[in-house]
Design a protein around this motif. Structure first.
Motif, short mmCIF file in Angstrom:
data_model
loop_
_atom_site.label_atom_id
_atom_site.label_comp_id
_atom_site.label_asym_id
_atom_site.label_seq_id
_atom_site.Cartn_x
_atom_site.Cartn_y
_atom_site.Cartn_z
N THR A 52 0.86 -1.19 0.00
CA THR A 52 0.00 0.00 0.00
C THR A 52 0.89 1.24 0.00
O THR A 52 2.08 1.16 0.35
CB THR A 52 -0.92 0.07 1.24
N GLU A 53 0.32 2.37 -0.40
CA GLU A 53 1.00 3.66 -0.30
C GLU A 53 0.06 4.65 0.37
O GLU A 53 -1.15 4.61 0.16
CB GLU A 53 1.40 4.20 -1.68
N SER A 54 0.65 5.54 1.17
CA SER A 54 -0.13 6.57 1.85
C SER A 54 0.54 7.92 1.66
O SER A 54 1.77 8.01 1.60
CB SER A 54 -0.22 6.28 3.36
N LYS A 55 -0.28 8.94 1.57
CA LYS A 55 0.25 10.31 1.51
C LYS A 55 1.06 10.55 2.79
O LYS A 55 0.58 10.28 3.89
CB LYS A 55 -0.90 11.30 1.42
N PRO A 67 -4.48 3.89 3.91
CA PRO A 67 -3.78 3.99 2.64
C PRO A 67 -4.60 4.74 1.60
O PRO A 67 -5.82 4.72 1.63
CB PRO A 67 -3.59 2.53 2.25
N HIS A 68 -3.90 5.35 0.66
CA HIS A 68 -4.57 6.01 -0.46
C HIS A 68 -4.51 5.16 -1.71
O HIS A 68 -5.29 5.36 -2.64
CB HIS A 68 -3.93 7.38 -0.71
N VAL A 69 -3.56 4.22 -1.73
CA VAL A 69 -3.39 3.33 -2.88
C VAL A 69 -3.12 1.92 -2.35
O VAL A 69 -2.40 1.76 -1.36
CB VAL A 69 -2.19 3.80 -3.75
N ILE A 70 -3.73 0.93 -2.99
CA ILE A 70 -3.47 -0.48 -2.66
C ILE A 70 -3.00 -1.17 -3.94
O ILE A 70 -3.64 -1.06 -4.98
CB ILE A 70 -4.74 -1.17 -2.11
N GLN A 71 -1.86 -1.86 -3.85
CA GLN A 71 -1.32 -2.55 -5.02
C GLN A 71 -1.43 -4.06 -4.86
O GLN A 71 -1.05 -4.60 -3.81
CB GLN A 71 0.17 -2.21 -5.21
N LEU A 72 -1.94 -4.71 -5.89
CA LEU A 72 -2.00 -6.17 -5.94
C LEU A 72 -1.41 -6.61 -7.28
O LEU A 72 -1.76 -6.04 -8.31
CB LEU A 72 -3.44 -6.65 -5.80
N TRP A 167 0.23 10.53 -2.59
CA TRP A 167 -0.51 9.37 -3.09
C TRP A 167 -2.02 9.59 -3.05
O TRP A 167 -2.77 8.77 -3.56
CB TRP A 167 -0.13 8.13 -2.27
N ALA A 168 -2.45 10.69 -2.45
CA ALA A 168 -3.89 10.96 -2.37
C ALA A 168 -4.41 11.68 -3.61
O ALA A 168 -5.62 11.78 -3.81
CB ALA A 168 -4.18 11.80 -1.13
#
Length: 201
Positions: A52-55, A67-72, A167-168
């Motif tokens: 995940t990524e967060s601002k 998180p603002h983004v979740i990667q799979l 990331w937001a």
């Protein structure tokens, strides 16, 4: 048992770069239709790379809204889920709460807690690859860079600028997509290189 030796940062710096997923194999998932299509592809496999990524927060005591983004990621593609859209959030939550699919990544304790807080689901069958390396005698926390150096003899490239970016924002840059997708994809490559096949505990 003797602790395995990790390469020093200056040794890693001399290694050839580890391969990366290009933008042609990365899908940005921002609405319900895109999320449904991504889920169809992901559910064809039983192990995903996960991150995940967060601002970033800059004020002392400021709580992250991430998180603002979740990667799979699968071995063929990576999906970068943005969480502005309600349907997209719901699909991402359902995927993470699904049992029987391993979600493999590094340093996921914080990610799991934030996902539960933001999406109202508890991620299931999450495998923190750090614990696997500890079980194999490595005492230091590994992370993607060290793991790729040990298993592949390659240098994993990470952009500090992308890591600390916003990331937001609704429009993610190409460097953000490459950074986010490859973090999840590299974790999946490490999972397979470790010879792991059993479901996560």
């Amino acid at each position: 048992m003797q602790e395995p030796v990790l390469p020093a940062p200056e040794e890693i710096a001399l290694l050839e770069p580890f391969e990366r997923l290009g933008l042609d194999r990365i899908a940005l998932v921002g609405d319900g239709a895109q999320a449904d299509r991504a889920a169809d592809v992901l559910l064809e496999t039983d192990v995903w790379g996960f991150d995940t990524e967060s601002k970033p927060t800059f004020q002392v005591g400021e709580a992250s809204e991430g998180p603002h983004v979740i990667q799979l990621a699968t071995l063929e593609r990576a999906f970068v889920f943005q969480l502005h859209d309600a349907h997209c959030r719901a699909v991402a939550g359902e995927l993470l709460a699904r049992t029987g699919v391993v979600k493999a990544g590094f340093g996921l304790h914080d990610d799991k807690r934030r996902i539960t807080h933001k999406l109202g689901v508890e991620p299931k069958d999450v495998l923190d690859l750090d614990t696997v390396f500890r079980q194999r005698g490595y005492r230091r926390q590994m992370g993607t860079k060290a793991a790729v150096a040990v298993l592949f003899g390659r240098r994993y490239l990470k952009s500090k600028r992308a890591a600390t970016s916003n990331w937001a924002q609704r429009q993610l840059s190409e460097s953000q997509l490459l950074y986010a997708a490859n973090d999840a994809w590299a974790a999946l490559r490490v999972y397979h290189a470790l010879g792991l096949t059993a479901p996560a505990p």
